[in-house]
Scaffold this active site. Sequence first.
Site, mmCIF file in Angstrom:
data_model
loop_
_atom_site.group_PDB
_atom_site.id
_atom_site.type_symbol
_atom_site.label_atom_id
_atom_site.label_comp_id
_atom_site.label_asym_id
_atom_site.label_seq_id
_atom_site.Cartn_x
_atom_site.Cartn_y
_atom_site.Cartn_z
ATOM 1 N N ASP A 1 0.824 -1.219 0.000
ATOM 2 C CA ASP A 1 0.000 0.000 0.000
ATOM 3 C C ASP A 1 0.856 1.266 0.000
ATOM 4 O O ASP A 1 1.966 1.276 0.532
ATOM 5 C CB ASP A 1 -0.913 -0.014 1.226
ATOM 6 N N ASN B 1 -10.699 -2.949 -5.969
ATOM 7 C CA ASN B 1 -9.913 -2.021 -6.804
ATOM 8 C C ASN B 1 -10.556 -1.777 -8.186
ATOM 9 O O ASN B 1 -10.243 -0.791 -8.855
ATOM 10 C CB ASN B 1 -8.476 -2.521 -7.009
HETATM 11 C C1 FPP Z 1 -1.934 0.005 -3.450
HETATM 12 O O1 FPP Z 1 -1.493 1.335 -3.387
HETATM 13 C C2 FPP Z 1 -1.420 -0.652 -4.654
HETATM 14 C C3 FPP Z 1 -2.185 -1.225 -5.635
HETATM 15 C C4 FPP Z 1 -3.660 -1.268 -5.598
HETATM 16 C C5 FPP Z 1 -1.585 -1.815 -6.827
HETATM 17 C C6 FPP Z 1 -0.312 -2.571 -6.546
HETATM 18 C C7 FPP Z 1 0.252 -3.030 -7.799
HETATM 19 C C8 FPP Z 1 1.566 -2.975 -8.108
HETATM 20 C C9 FPP Z 1 2.642 -2.482 -7.222
HETATM 21 C C10 FPP Z 1 1.988 -3.555 -9.374
HETATM 22 C C11 FPP Z 1 2.338 -4.955 -9.038
HETATM 23 C C12 FPP Z 1 2.703 -5.743 -10.171
HETATM 24 C C13 FPP Z 1 3.103 -7.025 -10.057
HETATM 25 C C14 FPP Z 1 3.563 -7.724 -11.256
HETATM 26 C C15 FPP Z 1 3.071 -7.774 -8.791
HETATM 27 P P1 FPP Z 1 -2.590 2.483 -3.470
HETATM 28 O O2 FPP Z 1 -2.783 2.824 -4.906
HETATM 29 O O3 FPP Z 1 -3.825 2.052 -2.769
HETATM 30 O O4 FPP Z 1 -1.886 3.644 -2.731
HETATM 31 P P2 FPP Z 1 -2.585 4.760 -1.804
HETATM 32 O O5 FPP Z 1 -3.095 4.025 -0.582
HETATM 33 O O6 FPP Z 1 -1.460 5.673 -1.493
HETATM 34 O O7 FPP Z 1 -3.666 5.401 -2.592
#
Ligand code: FPP
Length: 248
Positions: free
Chosen positions: A19, A67
Amino acid sequence: MIQDIDLSNLPKHVAVIMDGNGRWAKKQGALRIFGHHHGIKAVRETVEACVELGIGYLTLYTFSTENWNRPKAEVDGIMSLLVKTIGEEIPDLHKNNVKLKCIGDLSQLPAKAKKEMEDGVEKTKNNTGMVLNLALSYSGKWDILQAVKKIAAQYKTEEINLDDINEKLFDSHLATSPDPDVDLLIRTGGDHRISNYLLWQSAYAELLFMDDIFWPEFRKNHLFDAIKTYQQRERRFGKTGEQVKDKK
Ligand code: FPP
């Protein structure tokens, strides 16, 4: 430091809620997708650190059922990133003897992402090293429900009777099967919740919230620190501290 880790007391199964990508990007004045792109380096470091240690199972919360409700541009951006990353990383995963698996409702994925995942799973299916689960279009409630449906179908056709329904049978129908339960669940980014992740599988997981780190900043040493913290915990599984110590 990796040297401080007791290799005889490693978690078998590590799960991560990656996250903070969006907030990390915002801090740099960039779009959220910039954070997801930078999250890939953190994913690579985490996989490498787990392989170096000899961790058996790593499960990454890549995209939750919830998501899908994000703005379309962000969802499309994450899906393209997935296609690109899986394509690029498979040779290295294969070289490291990692077996890629995908858990979640894959029918929801765009065709290209589904195909890339399936190719990666097929290519690495005979590898005998670490199992890397990507939780994609996944939620813990979805997982429990799909297991319940399979068990109900078996009951209906009289393949099983009521007394056959126990934890072992239930485990065997979860998306993670035959992997063991989660020992250590790490969440970066500052929030203290499980967010519908591996609900059944984390029943006795040690929870570790790494509040000061947004996911794109996560490096091998953070993983090593997390393992060290895990090793300082006393896992009692409902027993008393004395009982646990006496066994040692
Ligand atoms: C959460 O941060 C992250 C995600 C919903 C996506 C995670 C995906 C990746 C890192 C790509 C992974 C790829 C592979 C191949 C494993 P957020 O967007 O919720 O952050 P925030 O809480 O700051 O809004």
